[in-house]
Design a protein around this motif. Structure first.
Motif, PDB file in Angstrom:
ATOM      1  N   SER A  63       0.842  -1.210   0.000  1.00 45.61           N
ATOM      2  CA  SER A  63       0.000   0.000   0.000  1.00 45.61           C
ATOM      3  C   SER A  63       0.867   1.246   0.000  1.00 45.61           C
ATOM      4  O   SER A  63       0.549   2.235  -0.672  1.00 45.61           O
ATOM      5  N   MET A  87      -6.584  -5.250  -6.007  1.00 44.87           N
ATOM      6  CA  MET A  87      -7.920  -4.670  -5.864  1.00 44.87           C
ATOM      7  C   MET A  87      -8.256  -4.476  -4.395  1.00 44.87           C
ATOM      8  O   MET A  87      -8.832  -3.456  -4.002  1.00 44.87           O
ATOM      9  N   TYR A  88      -7.903  -5.447  -3.572  1.00 41.31           N
ATOM     10  CA  TYR A  88      -8.146  -5.344  -2.135  1.00 41.31           C
ATOM     11  C   TYR A  88      -7.417  -4.140  -1.548  1.00 41.31           C
ATOM     12  O   TYR A  88      -7.971  -3.389  -0.733  1.00 41.31           O
ATOM     13  N   ILE A  91      -9.044  -0.622  -2.632  1.00 39.78           N
ATOM     14  CA  ILE A  91     -10.267  -0.244  -1.913  1.00 39.78           C
ATOM     15  C   ILE A  91      -9.933   0.603  -0.695  1.00 39.78           C
ATOM     16  O   ILE A  91     -10.650   1.546  -0.355  1.00 39.78           O
ATOM     17  N   HIS A  92      -8.826   0.286  -0.046  1.00 38.36           N
ATOM     18  CA  HIS A  92      -8.406   1.035   1.136  1.00 38.36           C
ATOM     19  C   HIS A  92      -7.555   2.250   0.783  1.00 38.36           C
ATOM     20  O   HIS A  92      -7.585   3.263   1.483  1.00 38.36           O
ATOM     21  N   ARG A 172     -16.717  -3.519   5.363  1.00 39.48           N
ATOM     22  CA  ARG A 172     -15.441  -4.160   5.151  1.00 39.48           C
ATOM     23  C   ARG A 172     -15.443  -5.557   5.780  1.00 39.48           C
ATOM     24  O   ARG A 172     -14.823  -6.459   5.235  1.00 39.48           O
ATOM     25  N   ILE A 196     -18.260 -11.154  -1.687  1.00 41.86           N
ATOM     26  CA  ILE A 196     -17.218 -10.134  -1.522  1.00 41.86           C
ATOM     27  C   ILE A 196     -16.169 -10.613  -0.534  1.00 41.86           C
ATOM     28  O   ILE A 196     -14.961 -10.488  -0.759  1.00 41.86           O
ATOM     29  N   LEU A 200     -12.902 -11.119  -2.697  1.00 43.70           N
ATOM     30  CA  LEU A 200     -12.056  -9.942  -2.525  1.00 43.70           C
ATOM     31  C   LEU A 200     -11.236 -10.007  -1.247  1.00 43.70           C
ATOM     32  O   LEU A 200     -10.167  -9.410  -1.160  1.00 43.70           O
ATOM     33  N   MET A 241     -12.129  -7.116 -10.494  1.00 45.24           N
ATOM     34  CA  MET A 241     -10.978  -7.629  -9.759  1.00 45.24           C
ATOM     35  C   MET A 241      -9.945  -8.238 -10.704  1.00 45.24           C
ATOM     36  O   MET A 241      -8.736  -7.958 -10.604  1.00 45.24           O
TER      37      MET A 241
END
Length: 594
Positions: A63, A87-88, A91-92, A172, A196, A200, A241
């Motif tokens: 990240s 993708m995970y 999202i954050h 989440r 999800i 995900l 995704m």
């Protein structure tokens, strides 16, 4: 607090609406419950340390790369293996990127911003779970569940963790939403949330959706609705995704499929990372949930005893049986207790259900006690069982809450030091003028697994380096400085956790070292804090020496007592003396001249 019944006009449980006023049950409404949960989750976001190195290296580090262009890459993110989904992460990181773009904050503030977002998501999913537990099991079990959610140390640890297993737990944390939607008979949402969570988040979370599928297909025979929503959910989640992950990896990638193949269909699976005995989860469960966890294990037996002994009206035919509604929890226990490779985070997805099952166990104890007491008494007791057993409720909440808070405080006081020292490290960029023209080598040896992430570095020119230690597994390496770094296969990665000597850095080139001093050293792990001719301590914080501390008092914090039975070492930030005198690298700000 209020007495208004906020859930549904028809309750499928032992405490009917008309009985609620008679028994005088007081419970938090949805808004109050959300405020309580959110307060607890924010405490976790701020004061909980990172308990799993997988969180740092597989989620915070990539990240950091997505946001700042630098970070550590693990073999799971190598295009050769492609086990993890970008993708995970996105999202954050999209809200984090927006926060960074608008305010240009210090990276450590971005770290805590993301944690607070996770806390909000967790609180929302938990309050939805609480509402539907009240609907399905009654206000009494619902309010007990709420108390245990708020005060258990397990939820304190898991709620702000940046892990797919947490994502699968609680908007989440989708498994919680899926189970709650199932209790609320919203099957479409239950299927979508499960999809999800599994696609995900963590593929194995699909196991929790198995009872939901069985009820829809076998009991209700709603095949068309089930198939329709499985197709809709799979399409909506998998298509974007696969597109995002394939773009980042530079080839077609289905990350959930890859992780299943690695864990299930390889010769070694995840067992190369260590195995634990059968009682590992029992010991860990008691630490995180104390007697609530014991109650969760006992609940099925308690329900059988109540069914055999206590005369009671049958549950409404529209209500799920206890065996159906609790099946996800015990199915999860059955599968993961039998796996050789065990980790605390593997139980994260069922943490809310542990709180529910523990509450049901207390309720069964109250029913059994009330029944036995009435049989032994010569007088007929014309009370509802909840009125007559209020002392059991009180002591259960008091004891379990005290142990939960005590455990959370013990974790904070014993193990928060790496976060404290790294926050001080981040402040070096404000307190001192550190050159941004050269790389600052920040080294870690045996403490590599407690490093909280590159978000705590003052600037992007600080580089994480590894010193040789007793650890003989595979360490991460930096993402390449390249436009398409995520799609380039770096050398020296393997999927067997073999040691890679190319990771190690020379000690004399380290500008700073993060190290723990507990008076234990080996040839490969010298006590760097005692090398006074080479390094000086510039930051320090207390860290629990568990090997020299009493087993109970290191696990639970008792004010004014624990410090007598616990021994602490020093968690130190060391600076290389030979670099301290170079003005280009590091010089104190001249506050007088300003």
């Amino acid at each position: 607090m209020n007495r208004e019944f906020f859930c549904y006009p028809v309750m499928f449980n032992d405490v009917k609406p008309e009985e609620t006023s008679d028994t005088g049950l007081i419970y938090p409404g949805v808004d109050t419950a959300f405020k309580l949960l959110l307060s607890a989750r924010f405490c976790s976001a701020i004061w909980s340390h990172i308990t799993d190195c997988d969180e740092t290296y597989n989620y915070w580090e990539p990240s950091h790369y997505l946001l700042y262009g630098s970070g550590q890459q693990t073999w799971e993110y190598s295009p050769q293996y492609a086990l993890r989904s970008y993708m995970y992460l996105l999202i954050h990181m999209v809200p984090a990127k927006l926060y960074h773009y608008l305010l240009e904050p210090n990276p450590v503030l971005v770290f805590y911003f993301v944690r607070c977002l996770l806390s909000v998501g967790c609180a929302l999913s938990e309050v939805y779970f609480y509402k539907n537990v009240c609907r399905e099991f009654g206000i009494h079990i619902g309010r007990l569940t709420l108390v245990f959610l708020i005060l258990s140390s397990g939820m304190y640890i898991a709620s702000a963790a940046f892990l797919p297993s947490s994502f699968s737990m609680c908007v989440r944390y989708l498994s919680t939403v899926a189970i709650a939607a199932w209790y609320g008979r919203r099957y479409e949402l239950a299927i979508f949330a499960t999809a999800i969570s599994a696609l995900l988040g963590w593929p194995f979370a699909a196991l929790l959706g198995l009872p939901i599928a069985m009820e829809m297909l076998i009991h209700k025979k709603e095949w068309s609705k089930f198939i329709k929503w499985v197709i809709i959910s799979g399409t909506v989640i998998l298509v974007p995704m696969i597109w995002v992950d394939s773009m980042y990896y530079g080839k077609l990638v289905i990350a959930p499929l890859n992780i299943i193949i690695y864990n299930v269909f390889t010769n070694h699976g995840p067992n190369i990372y260590g195995t634990e005995p059968f009682n590992y989860y029992i010991y860990n469960g008691f630490l995180n949930f104390n007697f609530v966890f014991i109650g969760a294990l006992w609940a099925p037996f308690g329900l059988v005893l109540v069914w055999l002994i206590v005369p009671a009206r049958p549950r409404d035919r529209l209500c799920l049986s206890y065996w159906y509604s609790l099946a996800p929890l015990y199915l999860w226990f059955l599968v993961f207790f039998l796996q050789p490779h065990k980790e605390e985070r593997f139980l994260f997805p069922v943490y809310p259900m542990i709180c529910l099952a523990g509450s049901i166990a207390i309720d069964t104890i109250q029913k059994l006690y009330f029944f036995i007491r009435t049989k032994l008494s010569s007088l007929h007791i014309a009370y509802h069982y909840l009125q007559y057993t209020v002392h059991i409720t009180f002591f259960a909440i008091l004891i379990c809450s005290f142990l939960g808070i005590s455990r959370s405080l013990a974790i904070y006081k014993g193990y928060y030091a790496p976060m404290e020292v790294m926050i001080d490290t981040n402040k070096l960029g404000l307190e001192r003028e550190i050159s941004k023209d050269i790389n600052i080598n920040f080294c870690i040896g045996k403490e590599w697994h407690r490093f909280p992430s590159s978000f705590f570095f003052p600037s992007n020119n600080w580089k994480l380096q590894y010193l040789r230690s007793e650890f003989k597994g595979q360490l991460p390496q930096p993402f390449l400085v390249h436009e398409n770094a995520t799609s380039i296969v770096q050398p020296y990665f393997n999927d067997m956790n073999r040691e890679e000597p190319t990771r190690y850095f020379s000690l004399d080139k380290c500008h700073f070292i993060l190290d723990l001093d507990i008076d234990i050293e080996t040839i490969l792990e010298p006590n760097y804090s005692r090398l006074n001719d080479n390094f000086t301590i510039i930051r320090s914080s207390k860290f629990l020496n568990s090997a020299r501390s009493h087993r109970f008092f290191r696990a639970f914090y008792i004010p004014f007592v624990s410090h007598k039975f616990c021994t602490y070492g020093s968690y130190n930030l060391l600076q290389n003396i030979k670099f301290k005198s170079i003005p280009l690298l590091l010089k104190e700000k001249n506050t007088k001249s300003s």
